[in-house]
Write a protein that holds these residues in place. Sequence first.
Motif, PDB file in Angstrom:
ATOM      1  N   GLU A 247       2.613  -8.204  -7.827  1.00 33.92           N
ATOM      2  CA  GLU A 247       3.873  -7.589  -8.217  1.00 33.92           C
ATOM      3  C   GLU A 247       4.655  -8.453  -9.205  1.00 33.92           C
ATOM      4  O   GLU A 247       5.448  -7.933 -10.001  1.00 33.92           O
ATOM      5  CB  GLU A 247       4.687  -7.282  -6.956  1.00 33.92           C
ATOM      6  N   VAL A 248       4.435  -9.752  -9.172  1.00 36.69           N
ATOM      7  CA  VAL A 248       5.045 -10.638 -10.170  1.00 36.69           C
ATOM      8  C   VAL A 248       4.275 -10.539 -11.490  1.00 36.69           C
ATOM      9  O   VAL A 248       4.875 -10.532 -12.573  1.00 36.69           O
ATOM     10  CB  VAL A 248       5.076 -12.091  -9.665  1.00 36.69           C
ATOM     11  N   VAL A 249       2.952 -10.437 -11.392  1.00 33.14           N
ATOM     12  CA  VAL A 249       2.136 -10.267 -12.599  1.00 33.14           C
ATOM     13  C   VAL A 249       2.562  -9.013 -13.356  1.00 33.14           C
ATOM     14  O   VAL A 249       2.673  -9.017 -14.588  1.00 33.14           O
ATOM     15  CB  VAL A 249       0.634 -10.196 -12.238  1.00 33.14           C
ATOM     16  N   GLY A 250       2.825  -7.938 -12.616  1.00 31.27           N
ATOM     17  CA  GLY A 250       3.234  -6.700 -13.268  1.00 31.27           C
ATOM     18  C   GLY A 250       4.497  -6.865 -14.082  1.00 31.27           C
ATOM     19  O   GLY A 250       4.638  -6.298 -15.176  1.00 31.27           O
ATOM     20  N   VAL A 251       5.442  -7.658 -13.574  1.00 29.30           N
ATOM     21  CA  VAL A 251       6.687  -7.907 -14.296  1.00 29.30           C
ATOM     22  C   VAL A 251       6.429  -8.770 -15.525  1.00 29.30           C
ATOM     23  O   VAL A 251       6.996  -8.537 -16.600  1.00 29.30           O
ATOM     24  CB  VAL A 251       7.724  -8.555 -13.365  1.00 29.30           C
ATOM     25  N   LEU A 252       5.562  -9.769 -15.391  1.00 22.55           N
ATOM     26  CA  LEU A 252       5.215 -10.593 -16.554  1.00 22.55           C
ATOM     27  C   LEU A 252       4.634  -9.725 -17.662  1.00 22.55           C
ATOM     28  O   LEU A 252       5.031  -9.843 -18.832  1.00 22.55           O
ATOM     29  CB  LEU A 252       4.213 -11.677 -16.170  1.00 22.55           C
ATOM     30  N   LEU A 253       3.679  -8.868 -17.320  1.00 22.63           N
ATOM     31  CA  LEU A 253       3.051  -8.017 -18.323  1.00 22.63           C
ATOM     32  C   LEU A 253       4.089  -7.167 -19.049  1.00 22.63           C
ATOM     33  O   LEU A 253       4.050  -7.017 -20.268  1.00 22.63           O
ATOM     34  CB  LEU A 253       1.998  -7.125 -17.668  1.00 22.63           C
ATOM     35  N   PHE A 254       5.017  -6.607 -18.290  1.00 22.23           N
ATOM     36  CA  PHE A 254       6.075  -5.800 -18.904  1.00 22.23           C
ATOM     37  C   PHE A 254       6.910  -6.629 -19.869  1.00 22.23           C
ATOM     38  O   PHE A 254       7.156  -6.215 -21.013  1.00 22.23           O
ATOM     39  CB  PHE A 254       6.967  -5.194 -17.820  1.00 22.23           C
ATOM     40  N   LEU A 255       7.350  -7.802 -19.442  1.00 21.06           N
ATOM     41  CA  LEU A 255       8.232  -8.614 -20.275  1.00 21.06           C
ATOM     42  C   LEU A 255       7.543  -9.091 -21.552  1.00 21.06           C
ATOM     43  O   LEU A 255       8.197  -9.299 -22.581  1.00 21.06           O
ATOM     44  CB  LEU A 255       8.760  -9.806 -19.488  1.00 21.06           C
ATOM     45  N   LEU A 256       6.228  -9.279 -21.509  1.00 25.32           N
ATOM     46  CA  LEU A 256       5.503  -9.690 -22.699  1.00 25.32           C
ATOM     47  C   LEU A 256       5.182  -8.514 -23.618  1.00 25.32           C
ATOM     48  O   LEU A 256       4.929  -8.705 -24.811  1.00 25.32           O
ATOM     49  CB  LEU A 256       4.196 -10.386 -22.316  1.00 25.32           C
ATOM     50  N   SER A 257       5.218  -7.319 -23.081  1.00 29.48           N
ATOM     51  CA  SER A 257       4.729  -6.153 -23.812  1.00 29.48           C
ATOM     52  C   SER A 257       5.760  -5.572 -24.770  1.00 29.48           C
ATOM     53  O   SER A 257       6.953  -5.885 -24.720  1.00 29.48           O
ATOM     54  CB  SER A 257       4.305  -5.071 -22.818  1.00 29.48           C
ATOM     55  N   ASP A 258       5.275  -4.648 -25.595  1.00 22.51           N
ATOM     56  CA  ASP A 258       6.167  -3.929 -26.505  1.00 22.51           C
ATOM     57  C   ASP A 258       7.125  -3.021 -25.752  1.00 22.51           C
ATOM     58  O   ASP A 258       8.147  -2.592 -26.306  1.00 22.51           O
ATOM     59  CB  ASP A 258       5.349  -3.090 -27.491  1.00 22.51           C
ATOM     60  N   SER A 259       6.818  -2.710 -24.488  1.00 20.50           N
ATOM     61  CA  SER A 259       7.738  -1.897 -23.688  1.00 20.50           C
ATOM     62  C   SER A 259       9.067  -2.614 -23.478  1.00 20.50           C
ATOM     63  O   SER A 259      10.081  -1.970 -23.197  1.00 20.50           O
ATOM     64  CB  SER A 259       7.106  -1.565 -22.331  1.00 20.50           C
ATOM     65  N   ALA A 260       9.065  -3.946 -23.616  1.00 21.38           N
ATOM     66  CA  ALA A 260      10.283  -4.743 -23.446  1.00 21.38           C
ATOM     67  C   ALA A 260      10.744  -5.343 -24.765  1.00 21.38           C
ATOM     68  O   ALA A 260      11.414  -6.374 -24.780  1.00 21.38           O
ATOM     69  CB  ALA A 260      10.035  -5.852 -22.422  1.00 21.38           C
ATOM     70  N   ARG A 261      10.429  -4.685 -25.866  1.00 20.36           N
ATOM     71  CA  ARG A 261      10.685  -5.292 -27.177  1.00 20.36           C
ATOM     72  C   ARG A 261      12.166  -5.434 -27.502  1.00 20.36           C
ATOM     73  O   ARG A 261      12.517  -6.131 -28.455  1.00 20.36           O
ATOM     74  CB  ARG A 261       9.969  -4.504 -28.261  1.00 20.36           C
ATOM     75  N   TYR A 262      13.061  -4.772 -26.721  1.00 19.54           N
ATOM     76  CA  TYR A 262      14.505  -4.935 -26.936  1.00 19.54           C
ATOM     77  C   TYR A 262      15.145  -5.603 -25.724  1.00 19.54           C
ATOM     78  O   TYR A 262      16.346  -5.482 -25.501  1.00 19.54           O
ATOM     79  CB  TYR A 262      15.154  -3.573 -27.215  1.00 19.54           C
ATOM     80  N   VAL A 263      14.341  -6.326 -24.972  1.00 21.19           N
ATOM     81  CA  VAL A 263      14.828  -7.049 -23.788  1.00 21.19           C
ATOM     82  C   VAL A 263      14.707  -8.541 -24.052  1.00 21.19           C
ATOM     83  O   VAL A 263      13.597  -9.053 -24.260  1.00 21.19           O
ATOM     84  CB  VAL A 263      14.016  -6.682 -22.522  1.00 21.19           C
ATOM     85  N   THR A 264      15.822  -9.245 -24.052  1.00 22.20           N
ATOM     86  CA  THR A 264      15.788 -10.697 -24.221  1.00 22.20           C
ATOM     87  C   THR A 264      17.004 -11.319 -23.553  1.00 22.20           C
ATOM     88  O   THR A 264      18.042 -10.672 -23.388  1.00 22.20           O
ATOM     89  CB  THR A 264      15.708 -11.086 -25.712  1.00 22.20           C
ATOM     90  N   GLY A 265      16.849 -12.565 -23.110  1.00 22.90           N
ATOM     91  CA  GLY A 265      17.929 -13.266 -22.430  1.00 22.90           C
ATOM     92  C   GLY A 265      18.163 -12.774 -21.014  1.00 22.90           C
ATOM     93  O   GLY A 265      19.235 -12.995 -20.442  1.00 22.90           O
ATOM     94  N   HIS A 266      17.156 -12.144 -20.424  1.00 20.97           N
ATOM     95  CA  HIS A 266      17.320 -11.520 -19.107  1.00 20.97           C
ATOM     96  C   HIS A 266      16.468 -12.238 -18.063  1.00 20.97           C
ATOM     97  O   HIS A 266      15.337 -12.622 -18.338  1.00 20.97           O
ATOM     98  CB  HIS A 266      16.907 -10.052 -19.187  1.00 20.97           C
ATOM     99  N   SER A 267      17.012 -12.389 -16.847  1.00 22.69           N
ATOM    100  CA  SER A 267      16.237 -12.873 -15.704  1.00 22.69           C
ATOM    101  C   SER A 267      15.984 -11.694 -14.778  1.00 22.69           C
ATOM    102  O   SER A 267      16.923 -11.132 -14.219  1.00 22.69           O
ATOM    103  CB  SER A 267      16.996 -13.975 -14.947  1.00 22.69           C
ATOM    104  N   LEU A 268      14.729 -11.315 -14.663  1.00 21.03           N
ATOM    105  CA  LEU A 268      14.356 -10.131 -13.887  1.00 21.03           C
ATOM    106  C   LEU A 268      13.928 -10.571 -12.488  1.00 21.03           C
ATOM    107  O   LEU A 268      12.933 -11.273 -12.315  1.00 21.03           O
ATOM    108  CB  LEU A 268      13.234  -9.374 -14.589  1.00 21.03           C
ATOM    109  N   ALA A 269      14.708 -10.174 -11.486  1.00 20.93           N
ATOM    110  CA  ALA A 269      14.426 -10.567 -10.109  1.00 20.93           C
ATOM    111  C   ALA A 269      13.280  -9.748  -9.542  1.00 20.93           C
ATOM    112  O   ALA A 269      13.230  -8.529  -9.698  1.00 20.93           O
ATOM    113  CB  ALA A 269      15.656 -10.396  -9.252  1.00 20.93           C
ATOM    114  N   VAL A 270      12.345 -10.427  -8.874  1.00 23.22           N
ATOM    115  CA  VAL A 270      11.257  -9.776  -8.154  1.00 23.22           C
ATOM    116  C   VAL A 270      11.367 -10.276  -6.727  1.00 23.22           C
ATOM    117  O   VAL A 270      10.653 -11.182  -6.292  1.00 23.22           O
ATOM    118  CB  VAL A 270       9.881 -10.136  -8.760  1.00 23.22           C
ATOM    119  N   ASP A 271      12.316  -9.707  -5.987  1.00 18.19           N
ATOM    120  CA  ASP A 271      12.721 -10.293  -4.704  1.00 18.19           C
ATOM    121  C   ASP A 271      12.957  -9.277  -3.595  1.00 18.19           C
ATOM    122  O   ASP A 271      13.510  -9.618  -2.558  1.00 18.19           O
ATOM    123  CB  ASP A 271      13.994 -11.122  -4.902  1.00 18.19           C
ATOM    124  N   GLY A 272      12.549  -8.037  -3.814  1.00 16.03           N
ATOM    125  CA  GLY A 272      12.771  -7.023  -2.794  1.00 16.03           C
ATOM    126  C   GLY A 272      14.234  -6.743  -2.507  1.00 16.03           C
ATOM    127  O   GLY A 272      14.570  -6.154  -1.491  1.00 16.03           O
TER     128      GLY A 272
END
Length: 277
Positions: A247-272
């Motif tokens: 579930e953490v890998v999935g978030v990494l993939l998103f943040l590296l991908s073009d799907s997150a191309r307008y996302v920067t300076g954000h801390s994305l919690a993976v904590d339930g």
Amino acid sequence: MTDLVPTGPGRVLHQPVTALYPEFPGKVAVITGAARGMGARFAAGLLARGVDVVGGDLDGDAMTATAAELNDQAPVEALEAKPGRIIAAQLDVTKAEDHVALAQRAIDEFGRIDFWVNNAGIFPFAEIADITPEQIRATLAVNVEGVLFGAQAAAAHMHPGSAIVNMSSVSAVRVRRGRGAYCSSKAAVAHLTESLAVELGDQGIRVNAIAPGYIDTEMTRWIQDDAPALAKALDAVPLHRIGSPEEVVGVLLFLLSDSARYVTGHSLAVDGGSRHV
């Protein structure tokens, strides 16, 4: 992705992340602390999607063994990309020159750097009165300076559209007894991520962080082996279970991908949801 339906308190759900990112094949990633734990999981997730990886770790022998194991893995049937290749390097993240050498290794081997993951970290324990000068210095050197030095080395070779992901923690916003040095370092990582995003945005480089909570890794195995401690921890997790590395890998993939191309300076919690309790 398969629906995740927990069947008991605390159950860890290890279904693989099969999200496709067609822009990934041919890209190059550098991952620190990649010999084991989340770093090795990150490498596996990227390799399966056609990304070539340079893995760095203080334990060079372990990094070499992990790279050999990952290179021998069979392709993931659900994914369409030809797997990438990983090479191993020894790295002391507290030394800026080691990051420079790691970046150069990626350039020499693969010709580019698209992604850089500052994953290496330490998780010390000590009550406030017992934190020694050596412990706080080591924690800040690995967890904070290591992120800065990695970002500096990466940015020297990156192009517009590249991405850096740092490892923060839910501990950046929640106090945990006995983890004063660790919590302070991760709070610094979260804020450093914002600073990096502002300044490296001029180069078209995105910088984000992942803030995991309780994840099923060696770092949290102690709490899973302590029934009372686990019950108390799960009371503070709205989803009432431990998270999985997948579930953490999935978030990494998103943040590296073009799907997150307008996302920067954000801390994305993976904590339930535990940061809200």
